[in-house]
Design a protein around this motif. Structure first.
Motif, mmCIF file in Angstrom:
data_model
loop_
_atom_site.group_PDB
_atom_site.id
_atom_site.type_symbol
_atom_site.label_atom_id
_atom_site.label_comp_id
_atom_site.label_asym_id
_atom_site.label_seq_id
_atom_site.Cartn_x
_atom_site.Cartn_y
_atom_site.Cartn_z
ATOM 1 N N GLY A 11 12.807 -8.285 -25.133
ATOM 2 C CA GLY A 11 12.941 -7.229 -24.140
ATOM 3 C C GLY A 11 12.672 -7.749 -22.744
ATOM 4 N N ASN B 48 -1.437 -1.954 -22.165
ATOM 5 C CA ASN B 48 -1.921 -1.539 -23.488
ATOM 6 C C ASN B 48 -3.440 -1.416 -23.545
ATOM 7 N N GLY C 75 5.073 -8.587 -22.921
ATOM 8 C CA GLY C 75 4.478 -9.717 -23.640
ATOM 9 C C GLY C 75 5.460 -10.445 -24.539
ATOM 10 N N GLY C 76 6.573 -9.801 -24.864
ATOM 11 C CA GLY C 76 7.523 -10.385 -25.808
ATOM 12 C C GLY C 76 8.565 -11.253 -25.119
ATOM 13 N N GLY C 77 9.494 -11.745 -25.914
ATOM 14 C CA GLY C 77 10.543 -12.611 -25.387
ATOM 15 C C GLY C 77 11.880 -11.902 -25.273
ATOM 16 N N ARG D 152 1.892 -14.537 -24.436
ATOM 17 C CA ARG D 152 2.215 -13.139 -24.113
ATOM 18 C C ARG D 152 1.943 -12.857 -22.633
ATOM 19 N N ALA E 106 13.860 -14.208 -30.286
ATOM 20 C CA ALA E 106 13.719 -14.978 -29.046
ATOM 21 C C ALA E 106 12.489 -15.867 -29.102
ATOM 22 N N GLY E 107 11.843 -15.941 -30.266
ATOM 23 C CA GLY E 107 10.706 -16.837 -30.430
ATOM 24 C C GLY E 107 9.607 -16.599 -29.411
ATOM 25 N N ASN E 108 9.499 -15.351 -28.951
ATOM 26 C CA ASN E 108 8.470 -14.990 -27.974
ATOM 27 C C ASN E 108 8.494 -15.859 -26.710
ATOM 28 N N SER F 124 15.020 -2.670 -24.884
ATOM 29 C CA SER F 124 15.312 -3.937 -25.543
ATOM 30 C C SER F 124 14.035 -4.511 -26.136
ATOM 31 N N GLY F 125 14.164 -5.113 -27.318
ATOM 32 C CA GLY F 125 13.018 -5.694 -28.012
ATOM 33 C C GLY F 125 12.347 -4.665 -28.906
ATOM 34 N N GLU F 126 11.388 -5.148 -29.676
ATOM 35 C CA GLU F 126 10.800 -4.289 -30.710
ATOM 36 C C GLU F 126 9.947 -3.162 -30.120
ATOM 37 N N GLY F 127 9.012 -3.524 -29.249
ATOM 38 C CA GLY F 127 8.144 -2.502 -28.668
ATOM 39 C C GLY F 127 8.943 -1.525 -27.817
ATOM 40 N N GLY F 128 9.869 -2.063 -27.020
ATOM 41 C CA GLY F 128 10.727 -1.204 -26.199
ATOM 42 C C GLY F 128 11.478 -0.211 -27.067
ATOM 43 N N TYR G 127 -0.393 1.994 -31.010
ATOM 44 C CA TYR G 127 0.878 1.959 -30.296
ATOM 45 C C TYR G 127 1.450 3.370 -30.184
HETATM 46 N N1 GTP Z 1 2.740 -0.042 -26.022
HETATM 47 C C1 GTP Z 1 3.335 -0.765 -26.980
HETATM 48 N N2 GTP Z 1 3.271 -2.100 -26.976
HETATM 49 C C2 GTP Z 1 3.888 -2.767 -27.970
HETATM 50 C C3 GTP Z 1 4.587 -2.109 -29.002
HETATM 51 N N3 GTP Z 1 5.091 -3.063 -29.830
HETATM 52 C C4 GTP Z 1 4.716 -4.247 -29.336
HETATM 53 N N4 GTP Z 1 3.987 -4.097 -28.207
HETATM 54 C C5 GTP Z 1 3.443 -5.160 -27.338
HETATM 55 O O1 GTP Z 1 4.571 -5.962 -26.993
HETATM 56 C C6 GTP Z 1 4.294 -7.328 -27.039
HETATM 57 C C7 GTP Z 1 5.182 -7.955 -28.069
HETATM 58 O O2 GTP Z 1 6.490 -7.668 -27.746
HETATM 59 P P1 GTP Z 1 7.622 -7.183 -28.740
HETATM 60 O O3 GTP Z 1 8.124 -5.889 -28.222
HETATM 61 O O4 GTP Z 1 7.196 -7.274 -30.145
HETATM 62 O O5 GTP Z 1 8.633 -8.369 -28.410
HETATM 63 P P2 GTP Z 1 10.202 -8.428 -28.348
HETATM 64 O O6 GTP Z 1 10.703 -7.837 -27.075
HETATM 65 O O7 GTP Z 1 10.776 -7.903 -29.612
HETATM 66 O O8 GTP Z 1 10.393 -10.019 -28.227
HETATM 67 P P3 GTP Z 1 10.124 -11.192 -29.267
HETATM 68 O O9 GTP Z 1 8.939 -11.879 -28.705
HETATM 69 O O10 GTP Z 1 11.365 -11.978 -29.164
HETATM 70 O O11 GTP Z 1 9.934 -10.578 -30.616
HETATM 71 C C8 GTP Z 1 2.833 -7.421 -27.326
HETATM 72 O O12 GTP Z 1 2.172 -7.541 -26.104
HETATM 73 C C9 GTP Z 1 2.483 -6.102 -28.012
HETATM 74 O O13 GTP Z 1 1.151 -5.701 -27.787
HETATM 75 C C10 GTP Z 1 4.653 -0.682 -28.972
HETATM 76 O O14 GTP Z 1 5.246 -0.016 -29.795
HETATM 77 N N5 GTP Z 1 4.019 -0.069 -27.933
#
Ligand code: GTP
Ligand code: MG
Length: 410
Positions: free
Chosen positions: A125, A202, A121-123, A173, A83-85, A15-19, A216
Motif C-alpha cells: 500500500g 496505531n 508500515g507495509g510495502g 516498518r 512486496a516483501g515489506n 492498497s495493501g492488506e491493512g488499507g 485493528y
Molecule cells: N490500523 C491498522 N493497521 C494495520 C492493519 N493491518 C496492518 N496494519 C499495520 O500495517 C503495517 C503492515 O502493513 P500491511 O498493510 O500488512 O502491508 P501491505 O500494504 O499489505 O504491504 P506488504 O508489506 O507488502 O505486505 C503494520 O504497521 C501494521 O501494524 C489494519 O487493519 N489496521
C-alpha cells in the motif's frame, strides 16, 4: 431531493492488506451516501485480496458472490505476489500495472474526490499509493494512447489516509513509514503530491500495545468514523464545508497534513460545545501539540431534531469554535460547520481536522530506525521484488520530508 447530485462523490481506493481492511469496514456503515459502492481494494497478493473481499461480503451481508465482488471491487496488480515489506517493490508493481489501475478507477467515472488508504508500515500500500496519486495528478497524459480520456480526473481531489505502524514494530516498518509520509507529501520533483494527507498512528489509537485483529478493528473503526464525519459535512450541512475548502488554503500554506481528532456520542443536553471541542482535541489520532496547529476545521454532527428545535445552531458552533481556537492560541485558517444526523436523541459527534502541526512528536518514534536502515537499503536491488531504491531517491525522500517538516515546526 434533486440536489443530491451536487454533493461531492467520493471514491475509496485502498492498497495493501491493512488499507484493504480499513476500506472493507466502510461497507458496514448502513449509510455512506458520499461513497456508495465506489470502493476499490488493490493488492499484489491474491490470497490477501480474497480475504479482504470475503471480509467485505461479511460486513455488508452481501448477496453478491465472491467472484462478482472480486470483479467489481478488487484488483490484483504487479507480478510479484507481494512486496516483501519493501516499499520500492510495491511501487514497481503499481508501475507495471498502472494502465489496469487507471482503467478500473475510470469505472468510477465522475468521482469528485478520492480517499486513498494505505498503512505506511507495509510495502504494498505504502509503495503504490503515493506513486498512484502522483500519476493520477501528473502522469496520465503520457499513458493515454488507447484514446480513452481520463480528463475528468484532472479536477479530482486526492486525499490520502496513512496509518503509522505501532512504535514497537520492526525497523523496516518505520523505514517504510517515514518514506511513505515523505512520498505522500511530495513527489520526486519536490512538489506537493496528495492534496491532503490524513494521519493516524496505531500506537496512539491503541494504548493496549501490539495489534491483534481485534485492536485493528477498533482502530479502523475510529478511522472510518473520522472519514464519515468529514465526508458527511460535504453533504447535508447548512453551510456546506466540503473537500475543496479543506484543501485549498492548507495547500497554499504548504501545510496540508492533518490528523482527525474525534469525540462521539456526547450528550448535547448536558455539555457545552466548547467542552465537546476540547474532548475531541484530546483524542487526536497522532501524537501532537494542538498549539502548533495551523489550520483547523470543526464539524459538529447533531440529531436532526436538535437542529430543528434550535437546541444547537450554526452560530453556536461558530462561536464555540472561535472560543476554542482563541483558548489554544491558535491563529489559524479555519472553518466550522453543523451537520445533521438522522433521528432524535441528543448524542452529538465532533470532528476536528487539525492541520499543519509540528510532525516531530510522531517522527520521533521512527527516525532512528529510518536512519539506521537507510544506509543498508539504499543502492540495493531490494529483496527480489523488482523495485530498488537508489541513493539519490532516498536522499530526495529525506530532503523532501525534512524541508516540509522544518517549515511546519517553526
Ligand atoms: N490500523 C491498522 N493497521 C494495520 C492493519 N493491518 C496492518 N496494519 C499495520 O500495517 C503495517 C503492515 O502493513 P500491511 O498493510 O500488512 O502491508 P501491505 O500494504 O499489505 O504491504 P506488504 O508489506 O507488502 O505486505 C503494520 O504497521 C501494521 O501494524 C489494519 O487493519 N489496521
Ligand atoms: Mg501485504
Amino acid at each position: 431531493m434533486a440536489q443530491i447530485d451536487t454533493f461531492t462523490r467520493w471514491s475509496v481506493i485502498a492498497s495493501g492488506e491493512g488499507g484493504g481492511r480499513i476500506a472493507s469496514q466502510f461497507f458496514n456503515r448502513s449509510e455512506n451516501p458520499g461513497i456508495d459502492d465506489r470502493i476499490l481494494v488493490m493488492n499484489t497478493n491474491r490470497a490477501d485480496l480474497r480475504n479482504t473481499i470475503d471480509r467485505m461480503r461479511g460486513e455488508m451481508a452481501s448477496d453478491q458472490g465472491e467472484e462478482e465482488m472480486m470483479q467489481s471491487h478488487a484488483l490484483e496488480f504487479g507480478t510479484q505476489q507481494g512486496a516483501g515489506n519493501f516499499f520500492p517493490n510495491g511501487e514497481a508493481c503499481a508501475r507495471e500495472d498502472l494502465d489496469r489501475i487507471v482503467r478500473r478507477i475510470s469505472d468510477f467515472n465522475g468521482a469528485d474526490a478520492f480517499m486513498h488508504v494505505a498503512t505506511l508500515g507495509g510495502g504494498t500500500g505504502n509503495g503504490s499509493i503515493p506513486y498512484a496519486v502522483d500519476q493520477f495528478k501528473n502522469g496520465l497524459a503520457d499513458l493515454d494512447d488507447d484514446g480513452a480520456s481520463e480528463d475528468w480526473m484532472d479536477s479530482v481531489i486526492h486525499t490520502a489516509f496513512g496509518v503509522w505502524p505501532y512504535y514497537t514494530e520492526p525497523p523496516q516498518r518505520h523505514f517504510n513509514a517515514v518514506s511513505g509520509l515523505s512520498r505522500l507529501l511530495r513527489n520526486a520533483d519536490g512538489n506537493q503530491n496528495a492534496d491532503m494527507v490524513l494521519l493516524a498512528a496505531n500506537s496512539h489509537l491503541d494504548d493496549e500495545g501490539r495489534g491483534s485483529g481485534r485492536h485493528y478493528d477498533s482502530i479502523n473503526d475510529a478511522i472510518i468514523t473520522a472519514v464519515d464525519l468529514m465526508i458527511g459535512a460535504g453533504r447535508e450541512t447548512h453551510s456546506v464545508i466540503d473537500i475543496k475548502d479543506y484543501v485549498t488554503i492548507p495547500s497554499q500554506m504548504d501545510a496540508y497534513h492533518f490528523t482527525p481528532a474525534v469525540a462521539t456520542d456526547l450528550n448535547g443536553d448536558v455539555y457545552e460545545l466548547k467542552y465537546m471541542l476540547d474532548q475531541a482535541a484530546e483524542n487526536t489520532y497522532v501524537p501532537m501539540d494542538v498549539a502548533t496547529t495551523q489550520a483547523a476545521y470543526a464539524i459538529v454532527r447533531a440529531p436532526e431534531s436538535m437542529i430543528d428545535n434550535e437546541e444547537i445552531t450554526e452560530p453556536d458552533v461558530y462561536s464555540a469554535f472561535q472560543d476554542w481556537t482563541d483558548k489554544h492560541g491558535i491563529n489559524v485558517a479555519g472553518q466550522a460547520s453543523l451537520t445533521p444526523k438522522r433521528g432524535r436523541g441528543s448524542d452529538v459527534d465532533v470532528l476536528l481536522l487539525l492541520g499543519g502541526f509540528d510532525l516531530n512528536p510522531l517522527l520521533e518514534h521512527s527516525r532512528d530506525e529510518f536512519e539506521m536502515l537507510g544506509d543498508s537499503l539504499a543502492g540495493q536491488g531490494g529483496s527480489g521484488g523488482g523495485g530498488d531504491l537508489t541513493r539519490t531517491e532516498l536522499d530526495r525522500i529525506v530532503e523532501n520530508l525534512e524541508s516540509y517538516v522544518e517549515r511546519n515546526a517553526e
